[in-house]
Write an enzyme that holds these catalytic residues in place. Structure first.
Site, PDB file in Angstrom:
ATOM      1  N   HIS A 162       0.868  -1.180   0.000  1.00 13.52           N
ATOM      2  CA  HIS A 162       0.000   0.000   0.000  1.00 13.52           C
ATOM      3  C   HIS A 162       0.901   1.224   0.000  1.00 13.52           C
ATOM      4  CE1 HIS A 162      -3.637   2.397   0.886  1.00 13.52           C
ATOM      5  NE2 HIS A 162      -2.779   3.169   1.548  1.00 13.52           N
ATOM      6  N   CYS A 163       0.826   1.996  -1.067  1.00 13.83           N
ATOM      7  CA  CYS A 163       1.677   3.179  -1.215  1.00 13.83           C
ATOM      8  C   CYS A 163       0.942   4.401  -0.675  1.00 13.83           C
ATOM      9  CB  CYS A 163       2.049   3.384  -2.686  1.00 13.83           C
ATOM     10  SG  CYS A 163       3.170   4.785  -2.960  1.00 13.83           S
ATOM     11  N   VAL A 164       1.512   5.013   0.357  1.00 15.81           N
ATOM     12  CA  VAL A 164       0.864   6.180   0.947  1.00 15.81           C
ATOM     13  C   VAL A 164       0.977   7.396   0.040  1.00 15.81           C
ATOM     14  CG1 VAL A 164       1.218   5.369   3.303  1.00 15.81           C
ATOM     15  CG2 VAL A 164       2.975   6.762   2.220  1.00 15.81           C
TER      16      VAL A 164
END
Length: 418
Positions: free
Chosen positions: A271-273
């Site tokens: 999950h890329c912030v």
């Protein structure tokens, strides 16, 4: 004074541009942002009386402010503004202008800013919550750097129209690739007919029974429905499929559940912030393309800015030694922004190197973390990648599988079900 109760929304009564439905389901207006605020009144009353605040008073007050902070919109009523979007828009220009006043202030600000961003990242990552702070910081940084490039570099005549068009095209392609990346990572939907990963097992795990493998060494996945698998007592170790008790779906091999998005993703990488989205089977290629386009555009823009503020210096050494750049504020601001972009570029370059190594070894970031936790993999490439040895087929075969794998069918947006 008797407090005015909010009107309930009628079934056929549309919202005007300044109205909205609050978190309690009542119809409200943006002009009434300071009206009927019992939580604020109670907190101020306790503060004036020197009484201790309730444990949840601050959280309730923040929830009220976040719900009432809206802007008028033409259809659908007033739009809610996420509080995490505001800090980058307010603080980034202030920090950069302070850093441009003196080189010592620049060192302090450009050292403190990444530390604060990393601290906020670890805080939000530990709480497993969604935030628009990093996406807002990334988009506003792109827009603000481009604005300074046009107003401070191009309008002074330091670069030509060709260089401006190059930077503009690079920025437009980066944003277009980012939009493509955010569309959908490849969700595992409950109504889908047995979604499965296109990546197969080529080397069985040590604890698997060779009888369950095919003639070419690939483990055959049972594509039956979830109820059939549960009735037959099929286990995860034998088929590679797994049951998600949160999403209530049968997950194919290499799929995983994202605790931040709250949904299962095919071939989940991480999950890329920075994009506020998962990176999975459907958007992994566009994610790498976004990183590459950003790096090329950023390096070209930094080179043009340094050639403008330090024309007598080599572009590689001008970033570390540029005499007289702080004699004029506009030049100092451009130099500070070049340093800020360089810091961001180094971080993106490290992320891209990790991603390229992972693809070369046919391993996802999620699988690498699990392998380190379970001590079933080994670190290679100076610790950039963890080789699990499960899906490794060779460099060219891994890249061919990554670039040519079948994408899942287009499904509903995440906002339609969450």
């Amino acid at each position: 004074m008797k407090k005015r109760a909010n009107r309930e929304l009628g079934p056929d009564e549309p919202l005007c541009c300044c109205e909205y439905v609050d978190r309690l389901g009542n119809r409200s207006h943006v002009a009434a942002c300071c009206c009927d605020c019992e939580d604020l009144d109670e907190a101020c009353d306790r503060w004036l009386k020197k009484e201790p605040q309730k444990t949840d008073s601050l959280s309730r007050l923040v929830a009220v402010v976040a719900d009432r902070l809206r802007v008028p919109w033409f259809w659908g009523g007033a739009w809610r503004i996420d509080l995490s979007v505001l800090p980058p828009l307010l603080l980034l220009p202030v920090f950069l202008h302070i850093a441009a006043l003196h080189f010592l202030l620049g060192i302090v600000v450009l050292t403190t800013l990444p530390v604060l961003v990393l601290w906020y990242y670890y805080v939000t990552h530990r709480k497993k919550g969604r935030t628009l702070f990093f996406l807002s910081l990334a988009l506003f940084s792109l827009g603000y750097m481009y604005y300074l490039f046009v107003t401070e570099v191009f309008l002074r005549g330091d670069v030509g129209l060709t260089q401006l068009c190059t930077v503009t095209i690079g920025l437009a392609l980066t944003l277009a690739s980012l939009v493509r990346t955010k569309r959908e990572p490849g969700y595992v939907w409950l109504h889908s007919a047995s979604p499965h990963s296109t990546v197969t097992y080529h080397n069985p795990r040590p604890d698997r029974d060779p009888a369950h493998t095919g003639h070419d060494g690939a483990i055959m996945a049972n594509r039956g429905s979830a109820s059939e698998k549960l009735g037959q007592g099929v286990e995860q170790r034998e088929t590679g499929w797994s049951w998600c008790s949160v999403c209530m779906v049968d997950r194919p091999p290499r799929a995983g559940h994202c605790r931040i998005c709250g949904i299962c993703v095919l071939r989940l990488d991480h999950h890329c912030v920075w994009i506020n989205n998962c990176v999975g089977q459907a958007n992994h290629c566009s994610f790498l393309l976004t990183l590459i386009l950003f790096l090329l555009t950023s390096l070209h823009g930094i080179s043009l800015v340094l050639s403008s503020v330090c024309p007598d210096q080599n572009r590689l050494t001008a970033l570390f030694y540029c005499p007289g750049v702080y004699n004029r504020f506009s030049s100092a601001l451009c130099f500070t922004c070049a340093w800020y972009c360089s810091t961001v570029t180094v971080g993106v370059l490290h992320l891209l190197a990790m991603q390229l190594c992972n693809v070369s070894y046919n391993v996802t970031e999620r699988e690498a973390r699990l392998a380190l936790k379970e001590k079933t993999g080994r670190s290679t490439c100076c610790g950039l990648v963890v080789d699990t040895g499960i899906y490794l087929r060779g460099f060219w075969a891994n890249w061919a599988e990554f670039l040519t794998r079948e994408l899942p069918a287009r499904s509903p947006k995440l906002t339609d079900v969450v």
